[in-house]
Design a protein around this motif. Structure first.
Motif, PDB file in Angstrom:
ATOM      1  N   LEU A 303       0.825  -1.203   0.000  1.00  0.00           N
ATOM      2  CA  LEU A 303       0.000   0.000   0.000  1.00  0.00           C
ATOM      3  C   LEU A 303       0.863   1.258   0.000  1.00  0.00           C
ATOM      4  CD1 LEU A 303      -2.798  -1.037   2.536  1.00  0.00           C
ATOM      5  CD2 LEU A 303      -3.091  -0.654   0.080  1.00  0.00           C
ATOM      6  N   LYS A 304       1.899   1.243   0.824  1.00  0.00           N
ATOM      7  CA  LYS A 304       2.747   2.433   0.924  1.00  0.00           C
ATOM      8  C   LYS A 304       3.583   2.639  -0.341  1.00  0.00           C
ATOM      9  CE  LYS A 304       2.928   2.642   5.953  1.00  0.00           C
ATOM     10  NZ  LYS A 304       3.763   2.615   7.179  1.00  0.00           N
ATOM     11  N   GLU A 305       3.950   1.549  -1.005  1.00  0.00           N
ATOM     12  CA  GLU A 305       4.686   1.665  -2.263  1.00  0.00           C
ATOM     13  C   GLU A 305       3.815   2.255  -3.371  1.00  0.00           C
ATOM     14  OE1 GLU A 305       7.760  -2.163  -1.733  1.00  0.00           O
ATOM     15  OE2 GLU A 305       5.983  -2.302  -3.026  1.00  0.00           O
ATOM     16  N   ASN A 306       2.518   1.993  -3.302  1.00  0.00           N
ATOM     17  CA  ASN A 306       1.621   2.385  -4.400  1.00  0.00           C
ATOM     18  C   ASN A 306       0.857   3.684  -4.155  1.00  0.00           C
ATOM     19  OD1 ASN A 306       1.343   0.131  -6.645  1.00  0.00           O
ATOM     20  ND2 ASN A 306       1.631  -0.933  -4.704  1.00  0.00           N
ATOM     21  N   LEU A 307       0.691   4.073  -2.895  1.00  0.00           N
ATOM     22  CA  LEU A 307      -0.132   5.238  -2.591  1.00  0.00           C
ATOM     23  C   LEU A 307       0.746   6.400  -2.129  1.00  0.00           C
ATOM     24  CD1 LEU A 307      -3.063   3.475  -0.677  1.00  0.00           C
ATOM     25  CD2 LEU A 307      -2.938   4.102  -3.103  1.00  0.00           C
ATOM     26  N   PRO A 308       0.768   7.502  -2.851  1.00  0.00           N
ATOM     27  CA  PRO A 308       1.629   8.631  -2.489  1.00  0.00           C
ATOM     28  C   PRO A 308       1.246   9.241  -1.140  1.00  0.00           C
ATOM     29  CG  PRO A 308       0.113   9.235  -4.260  1.00  0.00           C
ATOM     30  CD  PRO A 308      -0.022   7.757  -4.080  1.00  0.00           C
ATOM     31  N   THR A 309       2.241   9.516  -0.322  1.00  0.00           N
ATOM     32  CA  THR A 309       2.000   9.986   1.047  1.00  0.00           C
ATOM     33  C   THR A 309       1.361  11.369   1.097  1.00  0.00           C
ATOM     34  OG1 THR A 309       4.283  10.808   1.129  1.00  0.00           O
ATOM     35  CG2 THR A 309       3.866   8.610   2.005  1.00  0.00           C
ATOM     36  N   GLU A 310       1.505  12.158   0.034  1.00  0.00           N
ATOM     37  CA  GLU A 310       0.884  13.480   0.050  1.00  0.00           C
ATOM     38  C   GLU A 310      -0.636  13.404  -0.086  1.00  0.00           C
ATOM     39  OE1 GLU A 310       2.461  12.857  -4.215  1.00  0.00           O
ATOM     40  OE2 GLU A 310       3.122  12.488  -2.137  1.00  0.00           O
ATOM     41  N   ARG A 311      -1.147  12.271  -0.538  1.00  0.00           N
ATOM     42  CA  ARG A 311      -2.599  12.111  -0.677  1.00  0.00           C
ATOM     43  C   ARG A 311      -3.195  11.090   0.290  1.00  0.00           C
ATOM     44  NH1 ARG A 311      -4.524  10.617  -6.460  1.00  0.00           N
ATOM     45  NH2 ARG A 311      -6.499  10.617  -5.301  1.00  0.00           N
ATOM     46  N   PHE A 312      -2.366  10.151   0.762  1.00  0.00           N
ATOM     47  CA  PHE A 312      -2.896   9.053   1.565  1.00  0.00           C
ATOM     48  C   PHE A 312      -2.015   8.784   2.779  1.00  0.00           C
ATOM     49  CE2 PHE A 312      -3.818   8.239  -2.941  1.00  0.00           C
ATOM     50  CZ  PHE A 312      -5.203   8.177  -2.922  1.00  0.00           C
ATOM     51  N   GLU A 313      -2.657   8.414   3.877  1.00  0.00           N
ATOM     52  CA  GLU A 313      -1.934   7.936   5.055  1.00  0.00           C
ATOM     53  C   GLU A 313      -2.417   6.523   5.372  1.00  0.00           C
ATOM     54  OE1 GLU A 313      -1.364   8.686   9.861  1.00  0.00           O
ATOM     55  OE2 GLU A 313      -2.554  10.110   8.683  1.00  0.00           O
ATOM     56  N   VAL A 314      -1.482   5.585   5.417  1.00  0.00           N
ATOM     57  CA  VAL A 314      -1.797   4.193   5.741  1.00  0.00           C
ATOM     58  C   VAL A 314      -1.407   3.947   7.198  1.00  0.00           C
ATOM     59  CG1 VAL A 314      -1.405   1.779   5.143  1.00  0.00           C
ATOM     60  CG2 VAL A 314      -1.363   3.524   3.348  1.00  0.00           C
ATOM     61  N   GLN A 362      -1.425 -13.706  -2.603  1.00  0.00           N
ATOM     62  CA  GLN A 362      -1.975 -13.469  -3.938  1.00  0.00           C
ATOM     63  C   GLN A 362      -3.243 -12.617  -3.850  1.00  0.00           C
ATOM     64  OE1 GLN A 362      -3.137 -16.999  -6.069  1.00  0.00           O
ATOM     65  NE2 GLN A 362      -3.458 -15.928  -8.001  1.00  0.00           N
ATOM     66  N   GLU A 363      -4.091 -12.916  -2.869  1.00  0.00           N
ATOM     67  CA  GLU A 363      -5.311 -12.125  -2.678  1.00  0.00           C
ATOM     68  C   GLU A 363      -4.981 -10.710  -2.226  1.00  0.00           C
ATOM     69  OE1 GLU A 363      -8.294 -15.844  -1.522  1.00  0.00           O
ATOM     70  OE2 GLU A 363      -7.126 -14.845   0.034  1.00  0.00           O
ATOM     71  N   ILE A 364      -3.935 -10.562  -1.429  1.00  0.00           N
ATOM     72  CA  ILE A 364      -3.481  -9.221  -1.037  1.00  0.00           C
ATOM     73  C   ILE A 364      -3.053  -8.433  -2.269  1.00  0.00           C
ATOM     74  CG2 ILE A 364      -1.593  -7.997   0.121  1.00  0.00           C
ATOM     75  CD1 ILE A 364      -1.820 -10.085   2.380  1.00  0.00           C
ATOM     76  N   ASP A 365      -2.290  -9.070  -3.151  1.00  0.00           N
ATOM     77  CA  ASP A 365      -1.853  -8.401  -4.387  1.00  0.00           C
ATOM     78  C   ASP A 365      -3.051  -7.979  -5.231  1.00  0.00           C
ATOM     79  OD1 ASP A 365       0.810  -8.706  -3.739  1.00  0.00           O
ATOM     80  OD2 ASP A 365       1.075 -10.532  -4.920  1.00  0.00           O
ATOM     81  N   GLN A 366      -4.031  -8.866  -5.353  1.00  0.00           N
ATOM     82  CA  GLN A 366      -5.223  -8.556  -6.145  1.00  0.00           C
ATOM     83  C   GLN A 366      -5.971  -7.367  -5.539  1.00  0.00           C
ATOM     84  OE1 GLN A 366      -7.305 -12.281  -6.040  1.00  0.00           O
ATOM     85  NE2 GLN A 366      -6.067 -13.222  -7.654  1.00  0.00           N
ATOM     86  N   ALA A 367      -6.105  -7.345  -4.216  1.00  0.00           N
ATOM     87  CA  ALA A 367      -6.818  -6.260  -3.553  1.00  0.00           C
ATOM     88  C   ALA A 367      -6.091  -4.929  -3.733  1.00  0.00           C
ATOM     89  CB  ALA A 367      -6.989  -6.573  -2.073  1.00  0.00           C
ATOM     90  N   VAL A 368      -4.771  -4.948  -3.595  1.00  0.00           N
ATOM     91  CA  VAL A 368      -3.989  -3.715  -3.767  1.00  0.00           C
ATOM     92  C   VAL A 368      -4.120  -3.207  -5.196  1.00  0.00           C
ATOM     93  CG1 VAL A 368      -1.662  -2.731  -3.749  1.00  0.00           C
ATOM     94  CG2 VAL A 368      -2.392  -4.220  -1.878  1.00  0.00           C
ATOM     95  N   ASP A 369      -4.108  -4.110  -6.158  1.00  0.00           N
ATOM     96  CA  ASP A 369      -4.262  -3.698  -7.570  1.00  0.00           C
ATOM     97  C   ASP A 369      -5.607  -3.001  -7.781  1.00  0.00           C
ATOM     98  OD1 ASP A 369      -1.799  -4.709  -8.254  1.00  0.00           O
ATOM     99  OD2 ASP A 369      -2.576  -6.584  -9.088  1.00  0.00           O
ATOM    100  N   ILE A 370      -6.672  -3.571  -7.224  1.00  0.00           N
ATOM    101  CA  ILE A 370      -7.997  -2.961  -7.371  1.00  0.00           C
ATOM    102  C   ILE A 370      -8.032  -1.599  -6.687  1.00  0.00           C
ATOM    103  CG2 ILE A 370     -10.443  -3.170  -6.777  1.00  0.00           C
ATOM    104  CD1 ILE A 370     -10.073  -6.242  -6.997  1.00  0.00           C
ATOM    105  N   LEU A 371      -7.505  -1.538  -5.474  1.00  0.00           N
ATOM    106  CA  LEU A 371      -7.519  -0.277  -4.726  1.00  0.00           C
ATOM    107  C   LEU A 371      -6.744   0.818  -5.450  1.00  0.00           C
ATOM    108  CD1 LEU A 371      -7.070  -1.385  -1.008  1.00  0.00           C
ATOM    109  CD2 LEU A 371      -8.935  -0.015  -1.926  1.00  0.00           C
ATOM    110  N   THR A 372      -5.538   0.500  -5.893  1.00  0.00           N
ATOM    111  CA  THR A 372      -4.731   1.539  -6.532  1.00  0.00           C
ATOM    112  C   THR A 372      -5.335   1.991  -7.859  1.00  0.00           C
ATOM    113  OG1 THR A 372      -3.291  -0.204  -7.437  1.00  0.00           O
ATOM    114  CG2 THR A 372      -2.586   0.850  -5.407  1.00  0.00           C
TER     115      THR A 372
END
Length: 381
Positions: A303-314, A362-372
């Protein structure tokens, strides 16, 4: 017109079956379930061990009431108490009931009336639990709340200390506020709570209805924090989908709950206990909890690799994760559903991720892909 009251803003999806992290609706569409029934389906949908436990127990006893001895309750309580400082347990049907029991026990033991809670907390929707909850939207329309609750800002030591007087029976908190936005108790604030409770003879109640039973990568979330609760409340993940709640307490509280002081008709029934024992036997295995922590690390990292910190906080712990989007997330919830991912909110601006503890990488990867794919769509001015 529906035959039901309209107290739920129901989604249009009609789920009919599930296995593990995957659920299917009446039209045959499949989804990754990153809600787990709001942190309930801890071992995923239709886990074979839970199915077997229900089948076996259903052919023996469903209900006998708490007028009779319950070896199953004794065994489950011992499992929950093992390697903790707690000595006794009580079983009920839900998190709100567990919190009601905790409030009653604290008041009866101390002879005092005031319970201090925190803004953005959530403790349930029964009248006592609702009064304890630090969110006004939960209380609107129901008239005056119980006056013996004081609500102060979370992680504000000065405001907490100012609220202490001779009538305070307990301080009640979630070490991670789930419904309130995935806010974690600060270490220094936890230390202040501990100091106040020990020096003033005040009880510490930790509400782990959402965070307990492996959700944060340990048996209980308080193990991450600098607090030592006198009373702990559990539900949600404890039953893996079957209704059960629990309250654990220390030895010195035992005499306050004598015969007739508190009770429940259905709490700790044989079916619920058989399921919960199966869940605990799986989740409390050291290897299982290590796997939860590993999956958590992977999900946070991706999540942190894919979501820029200026817009999102994980933020969060274990497999209780919040993504603060700094804007209304309701449209993202709908878009994720359309894309095959079920998620929930934690306040208006936070997406809450609560996958089963058995979720795969694998399901985590799929979920992150959908979210991003949803969250990184360029906004137009």
């Amino acid at each position: 017109m529906s035959a039901l009251f309209n107290n739920y803003a129901r989604r249009p999806v009609h789920l009919v079956k599930g296995e593990g992290t995957v659920v299917e609706d009446a039209d045959g569409k499949t989804y990754l379930d990153f809600t787990s029934g709001i942190a309930v389906v801890s071992l995923g949908h239709a886990h074979p061990a839970i199915v077997k436990a229900i089948q076996i127990q259903s052919e023996k006893l469903w209900h006998v009431s708490n007028l009779f001895k319950s070896p199953g309750q004794e065994k489950l309580a011992a499992s929950l108490l093992k390697d903790t400082h707690f000595s006794h347990g009580f079983f009920c049907n839900s998190g709100a009931e567990a919190n009601e029991a905790a409030i009653k026990l604290a008041r009866k033991h101390t002879g005092k009336s005031t319970i201090i809670t925190f803004y953005q907390s959530f403790h349930g929707r029964t009248f006592g639990a609702m009064s304890a909850t630090g969110q006004e939207k939960i209380k609107q329309g129901f008239g005056p709340m119980l006056e013996t609750f004081k609500t102060v800002p979370f992680n504000d030591s000065a405001k907490l200390e100012a609220a202490i007087d001779d009538d305070v029976a307990a301080i009640m908190l979630e070490v991670i506020q789930g419904e309130g936005g995935i806010h974690t108790v600060a270490p220094e604030f936890a230390s202040v709570i501990t100091d106040i409770c020990q020096s003033k003879g005040i009880l510490c109640i930790v509400d782990e209805v959402q965070t307990g039973i492996g959700r944060t990568g340990t048996r209980y979330a308080y193990e991450h924090a600098e607090v030592k609760p006198d009373i702990l409340t559990l539900a949600k993940g404890l039953g893996g989908g079957f209704p059960i709640g629990a309250m654990l307490g220390t030895a010195d509280l035992f005499d306050a709950f004598g015969p007739g002081s508190h009770g429940t008709t259905f709490g700790g029934n044989p079916l619920a206990v058989a399921v919960a024992q199966t869940v605990v036997d799986h989740v409390f295995e050291e290897g299982f909890l290590k796997e939860v922590s590993g999956k958590s690390d992977a999900l946070f990292r991706k999540l942190k690799e894919n979501l820029p910190t200026e817009r999102f906080e994980v933020r969060g712990q274990g497999l209780l994760i919040g993504i603060d989007c700094k804007e209304d997330v309701a449209p993202f919830i709908r878009q994720a559903e359309e894309g095959g991912l079920l998620i929930v909110q934690a306040g208006s601006n936070v997406i809450r991720l609560l996958p089963p503890l058995t979720v795969t990488e694998q399901e985590i990867d799929q979920a992150v892909d959908i979210l991003t794919s949803i969250l990184l769509v360029p906004t137009t001015v």
